[in-house]
Design a protein around this motif. Structure first.
Motif, PDB file in Angstrom:
ATOM      1  N   ALA A 100      70.394  15.042  15.901  1.00 33.34           N
ATOM      2  CA  ALA A 100      70.996  14.866  17.360  1.00 33.34           C
ATOM      3  C   ALA A 100      69.849  14.221  18.031  1.00 33.34           C
ATOM      4  CB  ALA A 100      71.410  15.852  18.041  1.00 33.34           C
ATOM      5  N   ALA A 146      73.116  21.367  19.983  1.00 31.84           N
ATOM      6  CA  ALA A 146      72.598  21.714  18.723  1.00 31.84           C
ATOM      7  C   ALA A 146      71.364  22.438  18.625  1.00 31.84           C
ATOM      8  CB  ALA A 146      71.999  20.249  18.061  1.00 31.84           C
ATOM      9  N   LYS A 201      73.954  16.642  23.576  1.00 33.88           N
ATOM     10  CA  LYS A 201      74.240  16.910  22.267  1.00 33.88           C
ATOM     11  C   LYS A 201      73.154  17.565  21.438  1.00 33.88           C
ATOM     12  CE  LYS A 201      77.745  13.175  21.663  1.00 33.88           C
ATOM     13  NZ  LYS A 201      78.042  11.911  21.160  1.00 33.88           N
ATOM     14  N   GLU A 229      69.154  21.144  10.973  1.00 38.71           N
ATOM     15  CA  GLU A 229      69.623  19.847  10.786  1.00 38.71           C
ATOM     16  C   GLU A 229      70.515  19.066  11.656  1.00 38.71           C
ATOM     17  OE1 GLU A 229      70.188  22.802   8.465  1.00 38.71           O
ATOM     18  OE2 GLU A 229      68.200  22.357   7.533  1.00 38.71           O
ATOM     19  N   THR A 230      71.204  19.700  12.264  1.00 38.22           N
ATOM     20  CA  THR A 230      72.054  19.138  13.328  1.00 38.22           C
ATOM     21  C   THR A 230      70.968  18.900  14.432  1.00 38.22           C
ATOM     22  OG1 THR A 230      73.613  20.632  12.621  1.00 38.22           O
ATOM     23  CG2 THR A 230      74.208  19.496  14.534  1.00 38.22           C
ATOM     24  N   ASN A 250      71.025  25.473  14.700  1.00 31.92           N
ATOM     25  CA  ASN A 250      71.087  24.704  13.265  1.00 31.92           C
ATOM     26  C   ASN A 250      70.113  23.497  13.416  1.00 31.92           C
ATOM     27  OD1 ASN A 250      71.644  23.294  11.017  1.00 31.92           O
ATOM     28  ND2 ASN A 250      73.936  23.240  11.230  1.00 31.92           N
ATOM     29  N   SER A 273      73.242  25.940  19.183  1.00 31.70           N
ATOM     30  CA  SER A 273      73.608  26.446  17.977  1.00 31.70           C
ATOM     31  C   SER A 273      72.692  26.978  16.850  1.00 31.70           C
ATOM     32  CB  SER A 273      74.504  25.503  17.366  1.00 31.70           C
ATOM     33  OG  SER A 273      73.709  24.435  16.604  1.00 31.70           O
TER      34      SER A 273
END
Length: 88
Positions: A50, A38, A34, A45-46, A43, A41
């Motif tokens: 995670a 993330a 995960k 914050e994500t 991102n 991607s």
């Protein structure tokens, strides 16, 4: 092959522990995946969220003896650096 009652019992216990350890290792890998997704991607914050979710699970793996302490420290360090680089 186990012959004595004690060795038979230890074999049964080892089998049970193997299942528990396997599940814990799998759970750790899921959390790591995960974080990797993330990061991919892009991102920040994500990825940070995670990573924060993965840290206690990974630390539990070390405490339970599923993963070596230094292995986890190395993985955490590298993941943290990659997440941090997303912010820049």
């Amino acid at each position: 092959m186990a012959n004595t009652p004690q060795s038979k019992k230890r074999a049964r216990q080892a089998e049970r522990r193997q299942d528990v350890n396997k599940a814990r290792r799998s759970r750790i890998r899921t959390f790591l995946r995960k974080v990797e997704e993330a990061i991919a991607s892009g991102n920040h914050e994500t990825a940070t969220a995670a990573l924060r979710a993965a840290q206690p699970e990974m630390a539990r793996g070390v405490a339970k003896g599923v993963v070596h302490k230094n292995t986890l420290a190395r993985k955490m360090s590298r993941l943290s650096a990659r997440v941090k680089s997303l912010a820049a």
